[in-house]
Write a protein that holds these residues in place. Structure first.
Motif, short mmCIF file in Angstrom:
data_model
loop_
_atom_site.label_atom_id
_atom_site.label_comp_id
_atom_site.label_asym_id
_atom_site.label_seq_id
_atom_site.Cartn_x
_atom_site.Cartn_y
_atom_site.Cartn_z
N GLY A 1 -6.86 10.30 -0.74
CA GLY A 1 -7.36 8.69 -0.67
C GLY A 1 -7.57 7.98 0.65
N LEU A 2 -8.33 7.17 0.83
CA LEU A 2 -8.48 6.45 2.19
C LEU A 2 -7.28 5.50 2.40
CD1 LEU A 2 -10.03 6.23 5.11
CD2 LEU A 2 -11.66 4.52 3.64
N ARG A 3 -6.73 5.42 3.33
CA ARG A 3 -5.69 4.34 3.82
C ARG A 3 -5.42 4.54 5.31
NH1 ARG A 3 0.16 5.10 1.13
NH2 ARG A 3 0.42 7.34 1.91
N MET A 4 -4.68 3.66 5.77
CA MET A 4 -4.22 4.01 7.20
C MET A 4 -3.10 5.13 7.00
SD MET A 4 -5.23 2.50 9.74
CE MET A 4 -3.74 2.39 10.74
N ALA A 5 -3.74 6.15 7.84
CA ALA A 5 -2.72 7.36 7.41
C ALA A 5 -1.25 7.12 7.92
CB ALA A 5 -3.21 8.72 8.14
N THR B 1 -18.29 15.49 -4.69
CA THR B 1 -16.86 14.97 -4.34
C THR B 1 -16.50 13.72 -4.78
OG1 THR B 1 -15.57 14.82 -2.14
CG2 THR B 1 -17.97 14.13 -2.12
N ILE B 2 -15.33 13.60 -5.14
CA ILE B 2 -14.49 12.60 -5.58
C ILE B 2 -13.87 11.57 -4.59
CG2 ILE B 2 -12.90 11.25 -7.29
CD1 ILE B 2 -13.42 14.14 -9.15
N VAL B 3 -14.38 10.64 -4.11
CA VAL B 3 -13.56 9.86 -2.99
C VAL B 3 -13.35 8.35 -3.47
CG1 VAL B 3 -14.96 11.26 -1.32
CG2 VAL B 3 -15.96 9.25 -2.01
N GLY B 4 -12.62 7.82 -2.63
CA GLY B 4 -11.99 6.34 -2.69
C GLY B 4 -10.75 6.42 -2.04
N ARG B 5 -10.38 5.07 -2.04
CA ARG B 5 -8.91 4.76 -1.30
C ARG B 5 -7.87 5.28 -2.15
NH1 ARG B 5 -6.52 0.42 -3.97
NH2 ARG B 5 -8.24 -1.12 -4.96
N THR B 6 -6.65 5.46 -1.78
CA THR B 6 -5.50 6.12 -2.39
C THR B 6 -5.14 5.14 -3.71
OG1 THR B 6 -3.92 4.55 -1.24
CG2 THR B 6 -4.40 6.84 -0.42
N ASN B 7 -4.65 6.11 -4.69
CA ASN B 7 -4.39 5.46 -5.87
C ASN B 7 -5.29 4.98 -6.80
OD1 ASN B 7 -1.51 5.59 -6.89
ND2 ASN B 7 -1.54 3.38 -7.15
N VAL B 8 -6.62 5.11 -6.69
CA VAL B 8 -7.62 4.45 -7.61
C VAL B 8 -7.68 5.12 -8.96
CG1 VAL B 8 -8.87 3.33 -5.91
CG2 VAL B 8 -9.50 5.61 -6.34
N GLY B 9 -7.21 6.55 -8.60
CA GLY B 9 -7.53 7.35 -10.06
C GLY B 9 -8.30 8.60 -9.66
N LYS B 10 -8.56 9.12 -8.35
CA LYS B 10 -9.54 10.10 -8.33
C LYS B 10 -8.88 11.31 -8.83
CE LYS B 10 -8.91 9.66 -4.04
NZ LYS B 10 -8.01 8.61 -3.97
N SER B 11 -7.65 11.93 -8.65
CA SER B 11 -7.12 12.97 -9.33
C SER B 11 -7.15 12.88 -10.82
CB SER B 11 -5.68 13.27 -8.87
OG SER B 11 -5.80 13.35 -7.47
N SER B 12 -6.73 11.61 -11.23
CA SER B 12 -6.92 11.47 -12.72
C SER B 12 -8.37 11.78 -13.39
CB SER B 12 -6.36 10.12 -13.11
OG SER B 12 -5.14 9.67 -12.53
N HIS C 1 2.36 6.83 -6.87
CA HIS C 1 2.56 6.59 -5.63
C HIS C 1 1.18 7.02 -4.73
CE1 HIS C 1 6.53 6.25 -6.43
NE2 HIS C 1 6.70 7.59 -6.74
N PRO C 2 0.73 5.86 -4.00
CA PRO C 2 -0.51 6.18 -3.28
C PRO C 2 -0.23 7.15 -2.11
CG PRO C 2 -0.12 3.85 -3.06
CD PRO C 2 1.17 4.52 -3.64
N GLY C 3 -1.28 7.97 -1.87
CA GLY C 3 -1.11 9.01 -0.87
C GLY C 3 -0.67 10.29 -1.71
#
Ligand SMILES: Nc1nc2c(ncn2[C@@H]2O[C@H](COP(=O)(O)OP(=O)(O)OP(=O)(O)O)[C@@H](O)[C@H]2O)c(=O)[nH]1
Ligand SMILES: [Mg+2]
Length: 458
Positions: A280-284, A227-238, A254-256
């Protein structure tokens, strides 16, 4: 002695349209039934043909007298066939109407539809292959990488079976010598016991090697859920897209962006990796995102390998720390992305027991290094399976672990000077468990479980 059962048949090629499809018959009436329905162009009946010959003609619907298809029929007489029974294979034009038409005609003439794995089961029951080899047939079909296929072919070849048979023989020898001493006077036992203990110890070492091999082979056979995890916008999908080489996941500035889990497969060093891209992880900011984050954490629980992505162009955040905390103690690789925009975090990063790889998913930098690190992380020091015999699946591993336990109990009973009969009982327990692997000792239950994993026609 070959046992010919009732005649079974099945379409053995994939369903759908293809150049050719094959329908297989196996059993005591296979040749008779095929002879009735197959009209050879030469006019000679199939029932008179020699084994391993190919015949050209038509399959006829007996009730209407109409031709169903023009076909080639191959004939293999018992015992020289896959099942050891009489086998007829009809190669017809690969259309669903043709194949089902031929199958129905055969069924009407007294054959029965084969159960999943029934052809292979017959090969096992007739002694052509043992149980471990039968299981290798499933692995060959399911192999997703060349390495996985190579391992399965070794097992079909009898690599594991030979090793098990040798262990089995060694143990049988040990039991025989132990039993011979049962009638001996106590004082003559010393030397003999030493020899016996040495033999059993060598069996234990070899069993351990087979069990250990299971862990080295398993990634090639079963793949690794990553699994690829991290906060939003760090480039997981990329990163997912870069690794699998296609734009599978949506990437935006855009994050999220990612909510649902997106997955892809890659082959890294012969290991099939199933990659999951997560939210990505952030305050939803809404319920959908909240659910996405819940699912992301669920993948963290499930996955065997975690690629934890950090954004190198920004300082570490609370979210980064939270997700690092939630994945400590797990098999993970820390990936610092966006190094094309600088690296502000390597100096603050304090991770132990996890490799750190610096990449740019956008520019493709560091991807090769990441691909090299992943198998190292999965396999540890022992990088490769080198063709040695290994426990091929969980069933083998469980039987070997059981056998090892019996041998430990044997040593304990020797130490406690328990009666020789009791000692022999433990050795015999171990032998039975080894026999379960190759199927010399088996139950209907075990067979049903194994062969139900097959597809129909195999
Ligand atoms: N400069 C630079 N930008 C990158 C890199 N990788 C990704 N980006 C950009 O970062 C932004 C976010 O990328 P995504 O792949 O969508 O990030 P994500 O982690 O999946 O984001 P969420 O799904 O929102 O959690 C996009 O604009 C990407 O083009 C990189 O290596 N360098
Ligand atoms: Mg994303």
């Amino acid at each position: 002695m070959v046992h010919q059962e009732d005649t079974i048949c099945a379409i053995v090629t994939p369903q759908g349209i293809g150049g050719i499809s094959v329908i297989r018959l196996s059993g005591r009436d296979a040749i008779d039934i095929a002879s009735r329905l197959f009209h050879q162009k030469s006019g000679r009946p199939l029932s008179e043909a020699q084994t391993h010959t190919l015949h050209y003609g038509d399959i006829i619907n007996l009730s209407s007298g109409e031709k169903i298809d023009e076909v080639l029929v191959s004939l293999m007489r018992s015992p020289h066939s896959f099942t050891c029974e009489d086998v007829v294979e009809v190669s017809c034009h690969g259309g669903p109407l043709v194949t089902s038409g031929i199958l129905e005609t055969f069924l009407k003439e007294g054959t029965r539809l084969a159960e999943p794995g029934e052809f292979t089961k017959r090969a096992f029951l007739n002694g052509r292959i043992d149980l471990a080899q039968a299981e290798a047939v499933i692995d060959i079909i399911r192999a997703r990488t060349e390495e996985g296929l190579r391992c399965a072919l070794w097992q079909l070849d009898g690599k594991l079976s030979n090793e098990i048979n040798m262990l089995h023989d060694d143990m049988a020898g040990a039991i025989a010598s132990l039993e011979a001493y049962i009638d001996f006077p106590e004082e003559e036992l010393g030397v003999a016991t030493e020899d016996l203990l040495g033999r059993v110890q060598s069996v234990i070492t070899r069993i351990d090697r087979l069990i250990e091999g299971y862990y080295r082979w398993r990634p090639f056979r079963e793949g690794i859920l990553t699994t690829i995890v991290g906060r939003t916008n760090v480039g997981k999908s990329s990163l997912l897209n870069t690794l699998i080489g296609e734009e599978r996941a949506i990437v935006t500035p855009h994050p999220g962006t990612t909510r649902d889990i997106v997955d892809g497969m890659i082959n890294i060093g012969g290991i099939p990796l199933r990659l999951l891209d997560t939210a990505g992880l952030r305050m939803a900011t809404n319920l959908a995102e909240e659910e996405g984050i819940r699912r992301m954490y669920h993948t963290v629980e499930m996955a065997e390998l975690i690629l934890l992505i950090l954004d190198g162009s920004e300082a570490l955040t609370e979210e980064d720390r939270e997700i690092m905390g939630r994945t400590t103690g797990r098999k993970r690789v820390i990936v610092i992305n966006k190094i094309d925009k600088g690296d502000r975090i390597t100096k603050d990063l304090d991770v132990k027991n996890a490799p750190v790889v610096r990449i740019s998913a956008l520019k493709g930098e560091g991807i090769e290094a990441l691909k090299n690190t992943i198998p190292q992380r999965i396999l540890g020091q022992e990088m490769r399976w080198e063709g040695e015999a290994v426990a091929g699946n969980l069933r083998h591993k469980a039987a070997l672990e059981g056998a090892r336990k019996e041998l430990d109990n044997f040593f304990e009973s020797v130490q406690q000077r328990r009666p020789l009969e009791i000692q022999a009982l433990h050795l015999r327990g171990a032998v039975d468990l080894l026999g379960e692997i190759t199927g010399t000792v088996t139950t209907e239950d075990i067979l049903d479980r194994i062969f139900s994993e097959f597809c129909i026609g195999k």
